[in-house]
Design a protein around this motif. Structure first.
Motif, PDB file in Angstrom:
ATOM      1  N   GLY B 128     -11.919  46.914  45.984  1.00 27.04           N
ATOM      2  CA  GLY B 128     -12.779  46.585  47.409  1.00 27.04           C
ATOM      3  C   GLY B 128     -13.922  45.926  47.706  1.00 27.04           C
ATOM      4  O   GLY B 128     -14.879  46.088  48.409  1.00 27.04           O
ATOM      5  N   LYS B 129     -13.998  45.594  46.670  1.00 26.69           N
ATOM      6  CA  LYS B 129     -15.375  44.250  46.674  1.00 26.69           C
ATOM      7  C   LYS B 129     -14.577  42.691  46.112  1.00 26.69           C
ATOM      8  O   LYS B 129     -15.514  42.323  45.491  1.00 26.69           O
ATOM      9  CB  LYS B 129     -15.969  45.065  45.285  1.00 26.69           C
ATOM     10  CG  LYS B 129     -17.011  46.275  45.682  1.00 26.69           C
ATOM     11  CD  LYS B 129     -17.809  46.286  44.889  1.00 26.69           C
ATOM     12  CE  LYS B 129     -18.295  47.522  45.247  1.00 26.69           C
ATOM     13  NZ  LYS B 129     -18.903  47.008  46.404  1.00 26.69           N
ATOM     14  N   GLY B 130     -13.223  42.276  47.182  1.00 30.16           N
ATOM     15  CA  GLY B 130     -12.818  41.535  46.659  1.00 30.16           C
ATOM     16  C   GLY B 130     -11.529  41.546  46.778  1.00 30.16           C
ATOM     17  O   GLY B 130     -10.796  40.724  46.622  1.00 30.16           O
ATOM     18  N   THR B 136      -3.408  44.033  55.572  1.00 28.99           N
ATOM     19  CA  THR B 136      -3.583  44.027  57.107  1.00 28.99           C
ATOM     20  C   THR B 136      -5.221  44.946  56.532  1.00 28.99           C
ATOM     21  O   THR B 136      -5.634  44.874  58.162  1.00 28.99           O
ATOM     22  CB  THR B 136      -2.677  45.091  57.197  1.00 28.99           C
ATOM     23  OG1 THR B 136      -2.285  46.358  56.890  1.00 28.99           O
ATOM     24  CG2 THR B 136      -0.945  44.302  57.470  1.00 28.99           C
ATOM     25  N   CYS B 137      -5.104  45.763  55.764  1.00 31.10           N
ATOM     26  CA  CYS B 137      -6.953  46.030  55.433  1.00 31.10           C
ATOM     27  C   CYS B 137      -8.024  45.857  56.051  1.00 31.10           C
ATOM     28  O   CYS B 137      -8.909  45.797  56.467  1.00 31.10           O
ATOM     29  CB  CYS B 137      -6.696  47.644  53.955  1.00 31.10           C
ATOM     30  SG  CYS B 137      -5.241  48.299  54.594  1.00 31.10           S
ATOM     31  N   ASP B 138      -7.258  44.118  54.883  1.00 33.08           N
ATOM     32  CA  ASP B 138      -8.701  44.131  54.072  1.00 33.08           C
ATOM     33  C   ASP B 138      -8.938  42.170  55.096  1.00 33.08           C
ATOM     34  O   ASP B 138      -9.850  41.082  54.779  1.00 33.08           O
ATOM     35  CB  ASP B 138      -8.857  43.793  52.800  1.00 33.08           C
ATOM     36  CG  ASP B 138      -9.385  45.456  52.278  1.00 33.08           C
ATOM     37  OD1 ASP B 138      -9.465  45.950  53.051  1.00 33.08           O
ATOM     38  OD2 ASP B 138      -8.691  45.640  51.358  1.00 33.08           O
ATOM     39  N   ASP B 140      -8.860  40.325  57.250  1.00 31.40           N
ATOM     40  CA  ASP B 140     -10.403  40.047  58.394  1.00 31.40           C
ATOM     41  C   ASP B 140     -11.465  39.959  57.889  1.00 31.40           C
ATOM     42  O   ASP B 140     -12.698  39.431  58.172  1.00 31.40           O
ATOM     43  CB  ASP B 140     -10.695  41.498  59.372  1.00 31.40           C
ATOM     44  CG  ASP B 140      -9.819  41.915  60.202  1.00 31.40           C
ATOM     45  OD1 ASP B 140      -9.786  40.376  61.937  1.00 31.40           O
ATOM     46  OD2 ASP B 140      -9.345  42.499  60.788  1.00 31.40           O
ATOM     47  N   PHE B 141     -12.415  40.078  56.451  1.00 28.22           N
ATOM     48  CA  PHE B 141     -13.090  39.923  55.408  1.00 28.22           C
ATOM     49  C   PHE B 141     -13.391  38.601  55.467  1.00 28.22           C
ATOM     50  O   PHE B 141     -14.434  37.857  55.288  1.00 28.22           O
ATOM     51  CB  PHE B 141     -13.640  40.649  54.689  1.00 28.22           C
ATOM     52  CG  PHE B 141     -13.539  42.199  54.799  1.00 28.22           C
ATOM     53  CD1 PHE B 141     -15.204  42.362  54.942  1.00 28.22           C
ATOM     54  CD2 PHE B 141     -13.453  43.273  54.402  1.00 28.22           C
ATOM     55  CE1 PHE B 141     -15.377  43.712  55.350  1.00 28.22           C
ATOM     56  CE2 PHE B 141     -13.090  45.000  54.710  1.00 28.22           C
ATOM     57  CZ  PHE B 141     -14.258  44.945  55.063  1.00 28.22           C
ATOM     58  N   TYR B 142     -11.415  38.493  54.934  1.00 21.41           N
ATOM     59  CA  TYR B 142     -11.930  36.659  54.829  1.00 21.41           C
ATOM     60  C   TYR B 142     -11.640  35.270  55.753  1.00 21.41           C
ATOM     61  O   TYR B 142     -11.223  34.582  56.038  1.00 21.41           O
ATOM     62  CB  TYR B 142     -11.046  36.610  54.451  1.00 21.41           C
ATOM     63  CG  TYR B 142     -11.005  37.156  52.584  1.00 21.41           C
ATOM     64  CD1 TYR B 142     -11.995  37.082  51.484  1.00 21.41           C
ATOM     65  CD2 TYR B 142     -10.367  38.673  52.777  1.00 21.41           C
ATOM     66  CE1 TYR B 142     -11.789  38.378  50.893  1.00 21.41           C
ATOM     67  CE2 TYR B 142     -11.079  39.918  51.295  1.00 21.41           C
ATOM     68  CZ  TYR B 142     -11.581  39.200  51.413  1.00 21.41           C
ATOM     69  OH  TYR B 142     -11.737  39.922  49.869  1.00 21.41           O
ATOM     70  N   GLU B 143     -12.319  35.787  56.905  1.00 14.20           N
ATOM     71  CA  GLU B 143     -12.640  34.478  57.892  1.00 14.20           C
ATOM     72  C   GLU B 143     -13.423  33.153  57.619  1.00 14.20           C
ATOM     73  O   GLU B 143     -14.245  33.081  57.368  1.00 14.20           O
ATOM     74  CB  GLU B 143     -13.120  35.408  59.069  1.00 14.20           C
ATOM     75  CG  GLU B 143     -12.264  34.367  60.629  1.00 14.20           C
ATOM     76  CD  GLU B 143     -12.973  35.216  61.965  1.00 14.20           C
ATOM     77  OE1 GLU B 143     -13.412  34.891  62.969  1.00 14.20           O
ATOM     78  OE2 GLU B 143     -11.758  36.659  61.511  1.00 14.20           O
ATOM     79  N   LEU B 145     -12.776  31.519  54.738  1.00 12.90           N
ATOM     80  CA  LEU B 145     -13.308  32.370  52.876  1.00 12.90           C
ATOM     81  C   LEU B 145     -12.179  31.524  52.450  1.00 12.90           C
ATOM     82  O   LEU B 145     -11.317  31.685  53.216  1.00 12.90           O
ATOM     83  CB  LEU B 145     -13.819  33.850  52.531  1.00 12.90           C
ATOM     84  CG  LEU B 145     -15.104  33.744  53.547  1.00 12.90           C
ATOM     85  CD1 LEU B 145     -15.359  35.366  53.082  1.00 12.90           C
ATOM     86  CD2 LEU B 145     -16.380  33.008  53.189  1.00 12.90           C
ATOM     87  N   PHE B 166      -6.273  33.738  58.502  1.00 11.39           N
ATOM     88  CA  PHE B 166      -7.521  34.727  58.656  1.00 11.39           C
ATOM     89  C   PHE B 166      -8.534  33.076  57.822  1.00 11.39           C
ATOM     90  O   PHE B 166      -9.337  32.907  58.237  1.00 11.39           O
ATOM     91  CB  PHE B 166      -8.087  35.502  58.331  1.00 11.39           C
ATOM     92  CG  PHE B 166      -7.053  36.991  58.945  1.00 11.39           C
ATOM     93  CD1 PHE B 166      -7.755  37.449  59.971  1.00 11.39           C
ATOM     94  CD2 PHE B 166      -5.938  37.106  58.143  1.00 11.39           C
ATOM     95  CE1 PHE B 166      -6.734  38.580  60.490  1.00 11.39           C
ATOM     96  CE2 PHE B 166      -5.057  38.263  59.336  1.00 11.39           C
ATOM     97  CZ  PHE B 166      -6.051  39.025  60.744  1.00 11.39           C
ATOM     98  N   ASN B 233     -13.753  34.131  46.925  1.00  6.35           N
ATOM     99  CA  ASN B 233     -14.331  35.175  47.601  1.00  6.35           C
ATOM    100  C   ASN B 233     -12.593  36.271  47.471  1.00  6.35           C
ATOM    101  O   ASN B 233     -13.800  37.385  47.921  1.00  6.35           O
ATOM    102  CB  ASN B 233     -14.235  34.541  49.629  1.00  6.35           C
ATOM    103  CG  ASN B 233     -14.698  33.684  49.488  1.00  6.35           C
ATOM    104  OD1 ASN B 233     -14.250  32.619  50.050  1.00  6.35           O
ATOM    105  ND2 ASN B 233     -16.406  34.017  49.030  1.00  6.35           N
TER     106      ASN B 233
END
Lengths: 105, 405
Positions: B128-130, B136-138, B140-143, B145, B166, B233
């Motif tokens: 949950g911290k990388g 699909t859940c995560d 979007d955090f990695y645009e 990166l 992404f 990341n």
């Protein structure tokens, strides 16, 4: 639940006295969408906690600033400090137990 | 009883949903218990281009939502709860959940499988911290990166390609020699063409590093033994799955890896208990095969209930003695003896009834009473076996049986 974002996060969460819960979610995250109604239900049971939700699609950097890089994640702050951190495989029952712990209910 | 069902399905992935559709359409009182997400693993899979009829693509959530509505349309019940204990012995099975108790004549296990952990240092701490198991859940955090993907099967390569929409760069750590992937050819070719994907061959992930958030991974080259730190990341792990069968240990036969062996009718080692989808020992774990399993199990469950109830009404609950003939139309000798036995039964109709069981269609009851030879006749009195004749039947042998009635 209060919608928090870049504009109000500092005032509503970090500079807020007492307990604040933030549900980090995204419409694309199926487990988040399942969890959300249960969190809303818990809002009625814990009157002493301010319930907020943060859509990470619009506030990605803000979430990452809180070291959130995975969904679903729920953080609870007390006077601006993180006191509860739940991420990935947790249930709403786990959340309820944690809330009971921090509120002393 | 309000909490009593014909068919109780545990798990609402494609296997459980298909079973729910078939069972409720057959007017069976059906309940699906799901502790998490309706749709199961498929609900977290964005790309799905091989479900028959959907060549233009359908997402996992869309497809499973339709299956859910389809089951509800036929009257299938759903409850969100977690099963904590099961009593599967006997005709009526008891299922205890966190919030209730149910009974059912048949249970269909569709609990699926969950992503396997890699078990490396830092993995748990940084979840949950990388560290993620759900693209699909995560994603979007990695645009813009960098991401590291571990695994090289179909799921790993497909999810890596999804992540390139992404991320700036996706590095796949592969245990095999250069150019060798476990993924199927079509998927491999697409991955090799993708400019955002890089491969690190002959290597395994040894550690995930970071202070509260993923910063780097330690990658070990198996040929040279050299360990290199790679800045990243995020780490997405797709190294297979483990079945969710913890609750079944000691109750239903499991294989060494914990999967449930089931036959072509999806029957497990326990009568009235079926296994469908990823939780079953099988060759291909896909939405389409899970759905097929579900359909078969629901039909088999219906037939099972019908046969068991018939046997109970016609044999076990009778006050009169009942001669049960086990025969098969494919066993010539048993076929030829049917008229003899029928004639015998007619001659003693004042003290016994006769029932025939075709063992080609129903092997379960024959197995339960240890019927190994064809034909066999078992005499039941008050629900118990009072006599038995097997093999070459003669009128004399049958008459001896009649004395016991």
């Amino acid at each position: 639940m209060l919608e928090v974002n870049k504009e109000n996060f500092e005032a509503e969460v970090l500079n807020s006295k007492g307990l604040v819960l933030v549900d980090f979610w995204s419409p694309k995250c199926v487990p988040c969408m399942e969890l959300l109604p249960h969190v809303q239900e818990l809002e009625g049971q814990f009157a002493g906690v301010k319930f907020c939700k943060l859509n990470i699609l619009e506030n990605r950097r803000l979430a990452m600033g809180q070291k959130v890089m995975g969904l679903p994640t729920i953080l609870v702050y007390k006077d601006g400090e993180k006191v509860v951190e739940l991420s990935k495989d947790f249930s709403h029952e786990d959340l309820a137990a944690k809330l009971k712990e921090v509120t002393g209910a | 009883m309000a909490n009593s069902y014909d068919v109780l399905i545990i798990g609402a992935g494609p296997g459980g949903l298909a079973a729910g559709i078939y069972a409720s359409r057959s007017k069976l009182n059906t309940l699906v218990i799901e502790k998490g997400v309706i749709g199961g693993q498929a609900a977290t899979t964005e790309e799905m281009e091989n479900y028959p009829g959907f060549y233009e693509g359908v997402t996992g959530p869309q497809l499973t939502q339709h299956m859910h509505k389809h089951a509800e349309h036929f009257g299938c019940h759903f409850v969100k709860d977690e099963v904590v204990d099961l009593d599967l012995a006997g005709y009526e099975k008891a299922i205890t959940t966190k919030n209730g108790r149910y009974t059912a004549k048949t249970v269909i296990f569709a609990t699926g499988a969950e992503p396997r952990f890699l078990g490396v240092k830092g993995e748990k701490e940084l979840k949950g911290k990388g560290v993620s198991y759900c693209a699909t859940c995560d994603a979007d955090f990695y645009e813009d990166l960098d991401i590291v993907v571990v695994g090289n099967g179909d799921a790993a390569i497909e999810e890596a390609m999804y992540l390139t929409r992404f991320a700036a760069k996706v590095t796949i750590i592969v245990i095999h020699d250069e150019g060798v992937l476990d993924a199927t050819k079509v998927i491999q070719e697409r991955a090799f063409k993708n400019e955002k994907i890089e491969f690190v061959w002959n290597s395994v992930l040894e550690e995930i590093k970071g202070d509260g958030i993923v910063e780097a991974v330690a990658v070990k080259n198996l040929k040279t033994g050299k360990v290199t730190d790679l800045e990243t990341n995020g780490v997405f792990i797709f190294v297979g799955t483990v079945p969710r069968t913890e609750l079944l240990k000691g109750k239903v036969e499991l294989d060494q890896r914990g999967y449930i062996p089931a036959n072509e009718l999806m029957e497990t080692s326990v009568d009235g208990v079926y296994a469908v989808g990823d939780v079953r020992q099988k060759y291909l774990r896909q939405v389409v095969t899970a759905a097929a399993d579900g359909a078969i199990a629901a039909v088999a469950a219906e037939k099972y209930m019908h046969e068991e109830e018939n046997f109970k009404n016609e044999v076990l609950d009778k006050t009169k003695a009942v001669a049960v003939m086990f025969w098969s139309p494919f066993h010539q000798a048993s076929l030829e003896m049917v008229p003899l036995v029928e004639e015998f039964a007619a001659g003693h109709s004042e003290k016994l009834d006769m029932v025939k069981i075709d063992t080609y269609r129903n092997q379960r009851i024959a197995r339960r009473y240890d019927v190994q030879e064809m034909p066999s006749i078992l005499l039941f009195k008050g629900g118990e076996v009072a006599g038995r004749v097997t093999g070459q039947l003669t009128r004399e042998k049958l008459e001896e049986l009649a004395i016991l009635a």
